[in-house]
Design an enzyme around this catalytic site. Structure first.
Site, PDB file in Angstrom:
ATOM      1  N   GLU A  86      -4.597  -5.977  11.071  1.00 20.79           N
ATOM      2  CA  GLU A  86      -5.107  -6.820  12.149  1.00 20.79           C
ATOM      3  C   GLU A  86      -6.068  -7.882  11.628  1.00 20.79           C
ATOM      4  O   GLU A  86      -6.095  -9.009  12.139  1.00 20.79           O
ATOM      5  CB  GLU A  86      -5.746  -5.989  13.274  1.00 20.79           C
ATOM      6  N   CYS A 110       0.839  -1.192   0.000  1.00 19.37           N
ATOM      7  CA  CYS A 110       0.000   0.000   0.000  1.00 19.37           C
ATOM      8  C   CYS A 110       0.880   1.250   0.000  1.00 19.37           C
ATOM      9  O   CYS A 110       1.902   1.298   0.682  1.00 19.37           O
ATOM     10  CB  CYS A 110      -0.927   0.017   1.215  1.00 19.37           C
ATOM     11  N   CYS A 159     -12.624  -3.685  12.522  1.00 18.95           N
ATOM     12  CA  CYS A 159     -11.609  -4.611  13.036  1.00 18.95           C
ATOM     13  C   CYS A 159     -11.721  -4.775  14.550  1.00 18.95           C
ATOM     14  O   CYS A 159     -11.387  -5.841  15.083  1.00 18.95           O
ATOM     15  CB  CYS A 159     -10.213  -4.149  12.634  1.00 18.95           C
ATOM     16  N   TYR A 204      -5.712   6.130  15.069  1.00 13.29           N
ATOM     17  CA  TYR A 204      -6.488   6.269  13.838  1.00 13.29           C
ATOM     18  C   TYR A 204      -7.422   7.474  13.972  1.00 13.29           C
ATOM     19  O   TYR A 204      -7.854   7.804  15.070  1.00 13.29           O
ATOM     20  CB  TYR A 204      -7.272   4.970  13.596  1.00 13.29           C
ATOM     21  N   HIS A 225      -7.159  -4.914   6.367  1.00 13.22           N
ATOM     22  CA  HIS A 225      -6.345  -4.229   7.361  1.00 13.22           C
ATOM     23  C   HIS A 225      -5.366  -5.226   7.978  1.00 13.22           C
ATOM     24  O   HIS A 225      -5.598  -6.438   7.969  1.00 13.22           O
ATOM     25  CB  HIS A 225      -7.226  -3.611   8.434  1.00 13.22           C
ATOM     26  N   CYS A 250      -1.633  -4.385  -5.851  1.00 17.29           N
ATOM     27  CA  CYS A 250      -1.918  -2.952  -5.936  1.00 17.29           C
ATOM     28  C   CYS A 250      -3.088  -2.618  -5.001  1.00 17.29           C
ATOM     29  O   CYS A 250      -4.197  -3.115  -5.172  1.00 17.29           O
ATOM     30  CB  CYS A 250      -2.244  -2.571  -7.368  1.00 17.29           C
TER      31      CYS A 250
END
Length: 149
Positions: free
Chosen positions: A80, A34, A109, A127, A78, A64
């Site tokens: 996690e 990423c 998550c 976050y 993600h 990608c």
């Protein structure tokens, strides 16, 4: 020559390990393809790493993560979530484990984390949406923020 014994308390020892595992999670995150964010996660139980993950596409997909406009594809997992699904495919259980993650979990998550039975989440960067952390806190999961491992 006298040796001075510097015995660490349990809390100091735990913080030392927390910082080390966060550094390892950051290294793992560097494997991500990423461009926007490179997030790494480790699941540790009884002093052993039982799973790891980083943000990226599912197995079999092109690596990608973003489209031409720079937006993340909806199917990117993600870090996690990757670590949790990896442990689910093994003979291990995350019950009572600690999740080390470089970016605090999102609300989606956080539900997965709760369902695994993990008892602690140690994260480096908060976050933008705190609802995942709020959910975990309400659920009684210990949250530890260490900004500089």
């Amino acid at each position: 020559m006298h040796r001075i014994s510097m015995k660490l308390t349990e809390a100091e020892k735990q913080e030392r390990y927390d910082r080390a595992y966060l550094k390892m999670a950051a290294e793992w995150g560097n494997l991500s393809h990423c461009n926007r964010k490179k997030v790494g996660a480790l699941i540790v139980k009884n002093g052993m790493i039982i799973s790891d993950g980083y943000n990226g596409t599912p197995s079999g997909f092109d690596n990608c993560c973003e489209n031409d406009a720079g937006d993340t594809h909806w199917y990117v997992l993600h870090a996690e979530a990757n670590a949790i699904t990896k442990v689910a495919r093994s003979n291990n259980s995350a019950e009572g484990a600690t999740l080390y993650i470089t970016l605090s979990p999102c609300k989606e998550c956080s539900k997965l984390i709760l369902q695994t039975g993990m008892r602690r989440v140690v994260y480096k960067v908060r976050y933008k949406d705190d609802s995942g952390l709020e959910f975990l806190q309400q659920a009684g999961i210990e949250l530890v923020h260490i900004s500089e491992p």
